[in-house]
Scaffold this motif. Structure first.
Motif, short mmCIF file in Angstrom:
data_model
loop_
_atom_site.label_atom_id
_atom_site.label_comp_id
_atom_site.label_asym_id
_atom_site.label_seq_id
_atom_site.Cartn_x
_atom_site.Cartn_y
_atom_site.Cartn_z
N SER A 65 -15.05 -55.96 25.43
CA SER A 65 -15.83 -54.79 25.03
C SER A 65 -16.08 -54.85 23.54
O SER A 65 -15.17 -55.12 22.75
CB SER A 65 -15.09 -53.50 25.39
N GLY A 66 -17.32 -54.60 23.14
CA GLY A 66 -17.66 -54.61 21.73
C GLY A 66 -18.77 -53.62 21.44
O GLY A 66 -19.36 -53.04 22.35
N SER A 96 -18.49 -55.78 29.08
CA SER A 96 -19.08 -54.45 29.13
C SER A 96 -20.30 -54.38 28.22
O SER A 96 -20.41 -55.14 27.25
CB SER A 96 -18.05 -53.40 28.68
N GLU A 97 -21.20 -53.47 28.53
CA GLU A 97 -22.38 -53.30 27.70
C GLU A 97 -21.99 -52.82 26.32
O GLU A 97 -21.18 -51.91 26.16
CB GLU A 97 -23.33 -52.29 28.35
N ILE A 120 -7.45 -58.22 27.82
CA ILE A 120 -8.61 -57.51 27.29
C ILE A 120 -8.84 -57.95 25.85
O ILE A 120 -7.90 -58.01 25.05
CB ILE A 120 -8.41 -55.98 27.34
N VAL A 121 -10.09 -58.24 25.52
CA VAL A 121 -10.50 -58.54 24.15
C VAL A 121 -11.41 -57.40 23.69
O VAL A 121 -12.40 -57.09 24.35
CB VAL A 121 -11.24 -59.89 24.05
N VAL A 122 -11.07 -56.79 22.55
CA VAL A 122 -11.81 -55.61 22.08
C VAL A 122 -12.19 -55.76 20.62
O VAL A 122 -11.33 -56.01 19.77
CB VAL A 122 -10.99 -54.32 22.23
N LEU A 123 -13.48 -55.64 20.35
CA LEU A 123 -13.94 -55.40 18.98
C LEU A 123 -14.33 -53.92 18.95
O LEU A 123 -15.38 -53.54 19.45
CB LEU A 123 -15.13 -56.30 18.62
N PRO A 124 -13.47 -53.06 18.41
CA PRO A 124 -13.72 -51.62 18.49
C PRO A 124 -14.87 -51.17 17.59
O PRO A 124 -15.02 -51.67 16.47
CB PRO A 124 -12.40 -51.00 18.01
#
Length: 354
Positions: A65-66, A96-97, A120-124
């Protein structure tokens, strides 16, 4: 380049920054050198053996998610993550979009938790706002890899992979020192990003520290907003306020498109410019002998792709092949090299389009 004045604080920082280089080398280790009798060939032995990380392991599902890819660098982040996921036959990557809606990104992470993904990889969009849901994922036994914008708690991520904003400023300032350090009274200008963001503050701090090492300082400074329009407006204001400039550092190559438009409109060419982030646009400017752009400083758009690699290893219980330690590191910070006409060919193929 012949500059030899290296600040002592930069020498100590280099030891940390060089850890980022290990990622690119972690795929070439000889698995026989560290083979474990309990390894069943899946790479998921209890002792998390190192080895050839490119070898397939157990099948895993990774969620990514980014933020919205409305910015050239951000678009490259997502594209690189997707491409990296496709290269591994043992990875199912669910993307995710991209969104700049914090609540929507929180719901995306919640969906990954409900789906019981393996990592999970997240760029918040906002690290602080996503901290709680990231902790929920960790509590559910799902390792989280935090990319670029840090969470507010160390319990929210198993591993964090970062660019080096302070180091960007150091690299840009060091290059300008190499060019102008022997010129008393040289006028150095700075076009920052969004001043309220810690990343902008870090870039400016590194720039100021590096300049001070050779007796220079920022004479004129304006802030933009990482957009083309914002860059053009900020640069126009700067050029009006400063009739003579020797060098400009622009923090962001996406806003640099607007900066160059303002420079052309003003008919100014008495200075050279250093960019920031490492876009293909700026690298082509570097190749153009008639351009004021001499260099740009890399802020890697591969961070999320590296995050996918690390998430895969975490989910499979594997380590990084080029490290002796049998665990993936807690934090990795990537280096911020300077791209000039001498090495631009080495970086151009990996650059993003603004």
């Amino acid at each position: 380049m012949s500059h030899t004045r290296t600040p002592t604080w930069w020498l100590s920082a280099t030891a940390v920054l060089s850890a980022g280089l290990l990622i690119t080398g972690c795929l070439s280790n000889d698995p026989e050198a560290v083979a474990d009798d309990d390894d069943n060939g899946s790479g998921a032995a209890d002792t998390a053996p190192a080895g050839d990380n490119a070898e397939p392991g157990e099948d895993v599902v990774i969620g990514f998610s980014g933020p919205n890819a409305g910015h050239g660098w951000m678009g490259a982040i997502t594209a690189a993550a997707q491409e990296q996921g496709e290269q591994f036959e043992d990875v199912e990557l669910r993307v995710s979009e991209g969104t700049d809606d914090v609540n929507l990104q929180i719901s995306q992470i919640e969906q990954f938790i409900n789906d019981e993904v393996d990592a999970i990889v997240v760029l918040p969009f906002d690290g602080a706002a996503l901290t709680e849901v990231a902790i929920d994922a960790m509590d559910a036994g799902i390792p989280v890899v935090n990319v670029d914008r840090e969470f507010a708690s160390p319990f929210a991520a198993r591993t964090t992979i970062l660019g080096d904003n302070y180091g960007m400023g150091v690299s840009a300032g060091t290059y300008i020192c190499e060019r102008l350090g022997d010129q008393d009274g040289a006028v150095v200008a700075e076009i920052a990003g969004i001043d309220s963001l810690p990343l902008t503050q870090d870039r400016s701090a590194g720039f100021e520290d590096a300049l001070s090492d050779c007796g220079l300082e920022v004479s004129n400074r304006v802030a933009a907003d990482f957009s083309v329009a914002g860059g053009e407006e900020a640069a126009s204001n700067l050029l009006q306020a400063a009739p003579e400039i020797d060098a400009i550092w622009n923090h962001d190559d996406d806003q640099g498109v607007g900066v160059l438009a303002a420079i052309e409109n003003a008919g100014r060419e008495e200075f050279f410019m250093v960019g920031g982030a490492g876009s293909a646009n700026m690298m082509r400017e570097i190749q153009d002998a008639d351009s004021v752009v001499e260099a740009t400083v890399i802020y890697p758009s591969t961070q999320a792709a590296d995050g996918i690699r690390l998430a895969r290893l975490l989910a499979q219980g594997r380590a990084m092949g080029d490290l002796v330690q049998v665990e993936v590191p807690r934090e990795i910070q990537l280096y911020a090299p300077v791209v000039t006409e001498e090495n631009v060919e080495d970086y151009l193929d990996y650059a993003f389009e603004s």
